[in-house]
Design a protein around this motif. Structure first.
Motif, PDB file in Angstrom:
ATOM      1  N   ALA A 196       0.820  -1.220   0.000  1.00 38.06           N
ATOM      2  CA  ALA A 196       0.000   0.000   0.000  1.00 38.06           C
ATOM      3  C   ALA A 196       0.849   1.264   0.000  1.00 38.06           C
ATOM      4  CB  ALA A 196      -0.953  -0.007   1.200  1.00 38.06           C
ATOM      5  N   ILE A 197       2.073   1.181   0.561  1.00 35.99           N
ATOM      6  CA  ILE A 197       2.932   2.388   0.535  1.00 35.99           C
ATOM      7  C   ILE A 197       4.001   2.288  -0.570  1.00 35.99           C
ATOM      8  CG2 ILE A 197       2.528   3.031   2.962  1.00 35.99           C
ATOM      9  CD1 ILE A 197       5.489   1.880   3.425  1.00 35.99           C
ATOM     10  N   GLY A 198       3.890   1.240  -1.374  1.00 35.99           N
ATOM     11  CA  GLY A 198       4.768   1.145  -2.549  1.00 35.99           C
ATOM     12  C   GLY A 198       6.126   0.498  -2.308  1.00 35.99           C
ATOM     13  N   TYR A 199       6.248  -0.285  -1.233  1.00 37.84           N
ATOM     14  CA  TYR A 199       7.520  -0.968  -0.960  1.00 37.84           C
ATOM     15  C   TYR A 199       7.274  -2.468  -0.757  1.00 37.84           C
ATOM     16  CZ  TYR A 199       9.644   3.569  -0.616  1.00 37.84           C
ATOM     17  OH  TYR A 199      10.095   4.822  -0.925  1.00 37.84           O
ATOM     18  N   PRO A 200       7.436  -3.247  -1.809  1.00 39.35           N
ATOM     19  CA  PRO A 200       7.114  -4.673  -1.674  1.00 39.35           C
ATOM     20  C   PRO A 200       8.050  -5.411  -0.719  1.00 39.35           C
ATOM     21  CG  PRO A 200       7.874  -4.139  -3.901  1.00 39.35           C
ATOM     22  CD  PRO A 200       7.850  -2.869  -3.152  1.00 39.35           C
ATOM     23  N   VAL A 201       7.455  -6.360   0.008  1.00 44.12           N
ATOM     24  CA  VAL A 201       8.221  -7.183   0.949  1.00 44.12           C
ATOM     25  C   VAL A 201       8.928  -8.294   0.164  1.00 44.12           C
ATOM     26  CG1 VAL A 201       7.996  -8.863   2.836  1.00 44.12           C
ATOM     27  CG2 VAL A 201       6.669  -6.739   2.896  1.00 44.12           C
ATOM     28  N   GLN A 202      10.214  -8.433   0.415  1.00 43.10           N
ATOM     29  CA  GLN A 202      10.970  -9.533  -0.236  1.00 43.10           C
ATOM     30  C   GLN A 202      11.061 -10.747   0.671  1.00 43.10           C
ATOM     31  OE1 GLN A 202      14.678  -7.621  -1.313  1.00 43.10           O
ATOM     32  NE2 GLN A 202      13.955  -7.405  -3.418  1.00 43.10           N
ATOM     33  N   LYS A 203      11.080 -10.481   1.969  1.00 43.54           N
ATOM     34  CA  LYS A 203      11.221 -11.587   2.922  1.00 43.54           C
ATOM     35  C   LYS A 203      10.506 -11.167   4.192  1.00 43.54           C
ATOM     36  CE  LYS A 203      14.924 -14.469   4.609  1.00 43.54           C
ATOM     37  NZ  LYS A 203      16.200 -14.302   5.265  1.00 43.54           N
TER      38      LYS A 203
END
Ligand code: URA
Length: 241
Positions: A196-203
């Protein structure tokens, strides 16, 4: 001491409602004597027969499990993937997870065969803190993290206030490690919050659940909770933290 109908239901014989009917119909004996009143309390040592068959009381077990990534938080999987129950094949009781961690997420998961305990902890009004560590692609500005703290809309509903802390970042690799503490348990919530804030989770890893953590454990390991820890969790569920 527990109510007779509850002990019968917990033994997996039938539902609590049906157990009550069986008692009223005179089909239940405690230590050889028919008991017809509801609400009679029985001890672990009492011998209980339902329609002439002695019930075996289920022993409740409670485990803290360090779920590895690429494992399904379920008892079986129709796609044949590894499931959390695969790590408990030596345990006689049928354990199931309290809530879920998604397939790619590792971390702390409780396992039990105590349905009442599981329901209590999973109830939305039970505000247990769950602590996650997320590795992100990109380095979010402070203002973005504050946005997460205040709540963001995911699946059409705003998330409850969260605690969010930048743990570390690497400008060269364009990565950040962020700690998030939430008490809701919506589907893939942390991943969706960062999306939602534009920072995808990688792990993603869940490192804490209420007062419990994974200290000294490796992925795939488990430990049985102490009697005291179980009591503390039940108290938290009832009275808040
Ligand atoms: N948030 C997620 O995105 N995944 C989980 O497994 C738990 C919380």
């Amino acid at each position: 001491m527990e109510r007779l109908q509850k002990v019968i239901a917990n033994a997996g014989v039938t539902s609590r409602r049906k157990a009550e009917t069986l008692i009223q119909e005179g089909k239940v004996k405690v230590n050889g004597k028919v008991v017809r009143e509801l609400g009679v309390k029985v001890a672990q040592t009492d011998r209980i027969e339902v329609e002439g068959i002695e019930i075996t009381k289920e022993i409740h077990r409670y485990f803290l499990f360090y779920k590895p990534r690429a494992v399904v938080s379920a008892v079986t999987d129709d796609k044949g993937r590894k499931v959390v129950s695969d790590y408990f094949t030596d345990i006689e009781e049928r354990l199931y997870p309290v809530g879920r961690l998604d397939y790619e997420t590792s971390g702390l998961l409780l396992m039990t065969n105590d349905g009442e305990f599981a329901n209590l902890l999973m109830h939305p009004k039970f505000k247990v803190e769950k602590r996650y560590i997320a590795r992100l692609k990109g380095i979010p500005e402070k203002v973005r993290l504050r946005q997460l703290e205040r709540g963001v809309v995911i699946d059409g509903k705003k998330t409850a206030p969260a605690k969010v802390k930048m743990r570390s970042f690497d400008k060269g690799k364009n990565k950040a490690i962020v700690e998030v503490i939430i008490h809701e348990g919506r589907n893939r919530q942390v991943r969706k919050m960062f999306e939602a804030i534009g920072y995808p989770v990688q792990k993603l890893s869940r490192e804490g659940y209420a007062f419990l953590d994974l200290r000294g454990m490796n992925a795939g390991e488990r430990r049985e909770l102490s009697h005291h820890e179980v009591k503390q969790l039940k108290a938290l569920a009832k009275f808040g933290q």
